[in-house]
Design a protein around this motif. Structure first.
Motif, PDB file in Angstrom:
ATOM      1  N   GLU A 112      86.516   3.165  10.233  1.00  0.00           N
ATOM      2  CA  GLU A 112      87.066   2.689  10.318  1.00  0.00           C
ATOM      3  C   GLU A 112      87.281   1.493  11.877  1.00  0.00           C
ATOM      4  OE1 GLU A 112      90.925   0.783   7.430  1.00  0.00           O
ATOM      5  OE2 GLU A 112      91.317   1.430   9.348  1.00  0.00           O
ATOM      6  N   ASP A 163      89.448   1.828  -1.999  1.00  0.00           N
ATOM      7  CA  ASP A 163      88.412   3.161  -0.987  1.00  0.00           C
ATOM      8  C   ASP A 163      88.739   4.909  -0.673  1.00  0.00           C
ATOM      9  OD1 ASP A 163      86.722   1.139  -2.901  1.00  0.00           O
ATOM     10  OD2 ASP A 163      86.290   0.250  -0.421  1.00  0.00           O
ATOM     11  N   VAL A 164      90.228   4.106   0.039  1.00  0.00           N
ATOM     12  CA  VAL A 164      90.864   5.386   0.518  1.00  0.00           C
ATOM     13  C   VAL A 164      91.035   6.564  -0.545  1.00  0.00           C
ATOM     14  CG1 VAL A 164      92.951   6.413   1.610  1.00  0.00           C
ATOM     15  CG2 VAL A 164      91.520   3.638   2.739  1.00  0.00           C
ATOM     16  N   GLY A 189      81.854   8.915   0.911  1.00  0.00           N
ATOM     17  CA  GLY A 189      81.883   8.052   1.431  1.00  0.00           C
ATOM     18  C   GLY A 189      80.847   7.526   1.902  1.00  0.00           C
ATOM     19  N   ILE A 248      89.448   8.248   7.913  1.00  0.00           N
ATOM     20  CA  ILE A 248      89.611   6.848   7.364  1.00  0.00           C
ATOM     21  C   ILE A 248      89.581   5.974   8.841  1.00  0.00           C
ATOM     22  CG2 ILE A 248      90.348   5.234   5.759  1.00  0.00           C
ATOM     23  CD1 ILE A 248      88.963   6.577   4.696  1.00  0.00           C
ATOM     24  N   THR A 249      90.858   6.546   9.629  1.00  0.00           N
ATOM     25  CA  THR A 249      90.431   5.440  11.133  1.00  0.00           C
ATOM     26  C   THR A 249      89.420   5.092  11.832  1.00  0.00           C
ATOM     27  OG1 THR A 249      93.522   5.850  10.393  1.00  0.00           O
ATOM     28  CG2 THR A 249      92.374   5.412  13.110  1.00  0.00           C
ATOM     29  N   PHE A 293      87.808   7.367  -2.030  1.00  0.00           N
ATOM     30  CA  PHE A 293      86.800   7.979  -1.153  1.00  0.00           C
ATOM     31  C   PHE A 293      87.323   9.601  -0.529  1.00  0.00           C
ATOM     32  CE2 PHE A 293      84.463   7.714   3.310  1.00  0.00           C
ATOM     33  CZ  PHE A 293      84.394   9.208   3.662  1.00  0.00           C
ATOM     34  N   ILE A 331      88.798  -0.336   5.308  1.00  0.00           N
ATOM     35  CA  ILE A 331      87.998  -0.061   3.974  1.00  0.00           C
ATOM     36  C   ILE A 331      89.952   0.189   3.473  1.00  0.00           C
ATOM     37  CG2 ILE A 331      88.172   2.246   3.187  1.00  0.00           C
ATOM     38  CD1 ILE A 331      86.891   2.886   5.964  1.00  0.00           C
ATOM     39  N   HIS A 380      93.019  13.423   5.512  1.00  0.00           N
ATOM     40  CA  HIS A 380      91.821  11.837   5.684  1.00  0.00           C
ATOM     41  C   HIS A 380      92.386  11.093   6.163  1.00  0.00           C
ATOM     42  CE1 HIS A 380      90.176  10.269   1.928  1.00  0.00           C
ATOM     43  NE2 HIS A 380      90.949   9.597   1.824  1.00  0.00           N
TER      44      HIS A 380
END
Length: 80
Positions: free
Chosen positions: A47, A58-59, A68, A43-44, A62, A54, A39
């Motif tokens: 971004e 929101d993380v 998402g 996310i990374t 998501f 983010i 996860h």
């Protein structure tokens, strides 16, 4: 690369899943590949792909493939 391709690539590369697994039923912890580590990798990647940051709220929010897209729209990233 389109925004959808970037979005999908973040899932594919961080979770090492197949394109066939990308659908509206894909959700956090529903498949073994989407765990806490993948996860944050995803996310990374998002971004970096979209040059955004983010928020931690929101993380946590998501948690599904379609959610998402909704969250990214809030950052001005349209996924079609």
């Amino acid at each position: 690369m389109t925004n959808l391709e970037k979005y999908n690539n973040a899932f594919l590369s961080s979770m090492r899943i197949t394109p066939e697994q990308l659908n509206d039923n894909l959700a956090y912890l529903r498949i073994k590949a989407w765990d806490s580590l993948s996860h944050f990798d995803m996310i990374t990647a998002l971004e970096e792909y979209f040059d955004i940051s983010i928020s931690s709220v929101d993380v946590v929010r998501f948690n599904t493939y379609p959610k998402g897209k909704e969250i990214l729209a809030g950052y001005g990233v349209k996924i079609e």
